[in-house]
Design an enzyme around this catalytic site. Structure first.
Site, PDB file in Angstrom:
ATOM      1  N   HIS A  37       0.840  -1.211   0.000  1.00 31.20           N
ATOM      2  CA  HIS A  37       0.000   0.000   0.000  1.00 31.20           C
ATOM      3  C   HIS A  37       0.876   1.263   0.000  1.00 31.20           C
ATOM      4  O   HIS A  37       0.550   2.251  -0.663  1.00 31.20           O
ATOM      5  CB  HIS A  37      -0.880   0.059   1.247  1.00 31.20           C
ATOM      6  CG  HIS A  37      -1.920  -1.021   1.336  1.00 31.20           C
ATOM      7  ND1 HIS A  37      -1.842  -2.047   2.229  1.00 31.20           N
ATOM      8  CD2 HIS A  37      -3.068  -1.212   0.640  1.00 31.20           C
ATOM      9  CE1 HIS A  37      -2.906  -2.831   2.100  1.00 31.20           C
ATOM     10  NE2 HIS A  37      -3.660  -2.352   1.138  1.00 31.20           N
ATOM     11  N   LYS A 151      -1.273  -6.725  -7.786  1.00 31.19           N
ATOM     12  CA  LYS A 151      -1.505  -8.040  -7.176  1.00 31.19           C
ATOM     13  C   LYS A 151      -2.941  -8.486  -7.454  1.00 31.19           C
ATOM     14  O   LYS A 151      -3.192  -9.636  -7.759  1.00 31.19           O
ATOM     15  CB  LYS A 151      -1.250  -8.013  -5.670  1.00 31.19           C
ATOM     16  CG  LYS A 151      -1.381  -9.419  -5.093  1.00 31.19           C
ATOM     17  CD  LYS A 151      -1.259  -9.427  -3.608  1.00 31.19           C
ATOM     18  CE  LYS A 151      -2.497  -8.970  -2.923  1.00 31.19           C
ATOM     19  NZ  LYS A 151      -3.539  -9.912  -2.653  1.00 31.19           N
TER      20      LYS A 151
END
Ligand code: PAF
Length: 284
Positions: A37, A151
């Site tokens: 993140h 991802k």
């Protein structure tokens, strides 16, 4: 960094920034932030002048029996990480703020086909929940660009299609998957793994990489490669959900027109569902 919980307050602050000529970057998350993140926020900082990160565990994208109640909520540490990256606003709405009339009557945004395959097949309705909340968040923030991790490659493809189909004036930026030193893709769900499962988990990436190597060395029997990868996952202790070699732009079968191949996999390790992927140019 400001923490805001109300849509109205957020819209007011962002409006002032836009009026001042600043480019707005947006990073939607469900919190429990890890280095993956952080790389999204860094990318947003590089590409824009004012960055909003949202933290919202969206009930609409969780199916019955999934981990909504147990999903890790770690706002204090998340806020510290965001502040260190120079994030400008963290938007943390409640469920009531996002779905004031409840979820059963909520207008839904749905991307057909792309949302129904792979993860969509085993998690029915999941991507409708994602596209609905992302549309709402886009309407609230009205960013110039939004950053997502590769991802969740299927999610990224679906959001790109939604933005194109609905003519949303937002640039979608994908950021490569962050990985632990042993290759495991970073995910908030890695925290559910037991110590023994954590040792096995990197096999998912290793098996994907072996499949990639096999294609690059000339293997063309994709069904066979998929079947042996699934066997490899089973032998390592996973319960494979899917292992698929697809055209990266449509997530349908690879054809002679395919310009990029995606290898995507999802597998359960104990109670944890892990996903990962890689991409490659088809060998000539
Ligand atoms: O990838 C996620 O964390 C979520 O699916 C997203 C994009 C924040 C929507 O809830």
């Amino acid at each position: 960094m400001q923490t805001l919980t109300s849509i109205k307050a957020l819209q007011e602050v962002v409006k002032q920034q836009r009026l001042a000529g600043r480019k707005i970057g947006f990073v939607p998350t469900m919190g429990n932030l890890h280095d993956g993140h952080v790389s999204l926020v860094r990318k947003a900082k590089q590409l824009s002048d004012f960055v909003v990160t949202s933290i919202f565990v969206n009930p609409l994208q969780f199916g019955a029996g999934e981990d909504l109640d147990n999903y890790p909520r770690t706002l204090e540490t998340d806020s510290k990480q965001l502040e260190l990256q120079g994030n400008d606003i963290v938007f943390v709405p409640s469920v009531a703020e996002m779905y004031p009339l409840g979820m059963s009557t909520q207008t839904q945004v749905s991307v057909p086909q792309l949302s129904e395959t792979l993860c969509g097949a085993s998690r029915p309705g999941h991507f409708d929940g994602v596209t609905t909340v992302v549309t709402k968040l886009f309407n609230v923030v009205q960013p110039d660009l939004a950053v997502f991790g590769e991802k969740d490659f299927q999610q990224l493809s679906i959001i790109r299609k939604m933005v194109d189909d609905l003519c949303m004036p937002i640039e979608i930026v994908g950021v490569p998957t962050g990985r632990a030193a042993d290759g495991l893709a970073l995910s908030s769900r890695n925290g559910y793994l037991t110590a023994d499962e954590r040792l096995i988990a990197p096999e998912l990436n290793k098996i994907i990489q072996s499949c990639k190597d096999a294609i690059l060395s000339g293997s063309t029997d994709f069904s066979d490669l998929e079947a042996s990868a699934k066997q490899g996952l089973q032998a390592a202790g996973f319960k494979p959900d899917y292992f698929a070699i697809r055209d990266s732009s449509t997530l349908t079968e690879v054809t002679k027109h395919t310009q990029e191949i995606a290898i995507l996999a999802a597998a359960r390790l104990g109670a944890t569902r892990l996903i990962d992927n890689t991409r490659l140019a088809p060998p000539k």
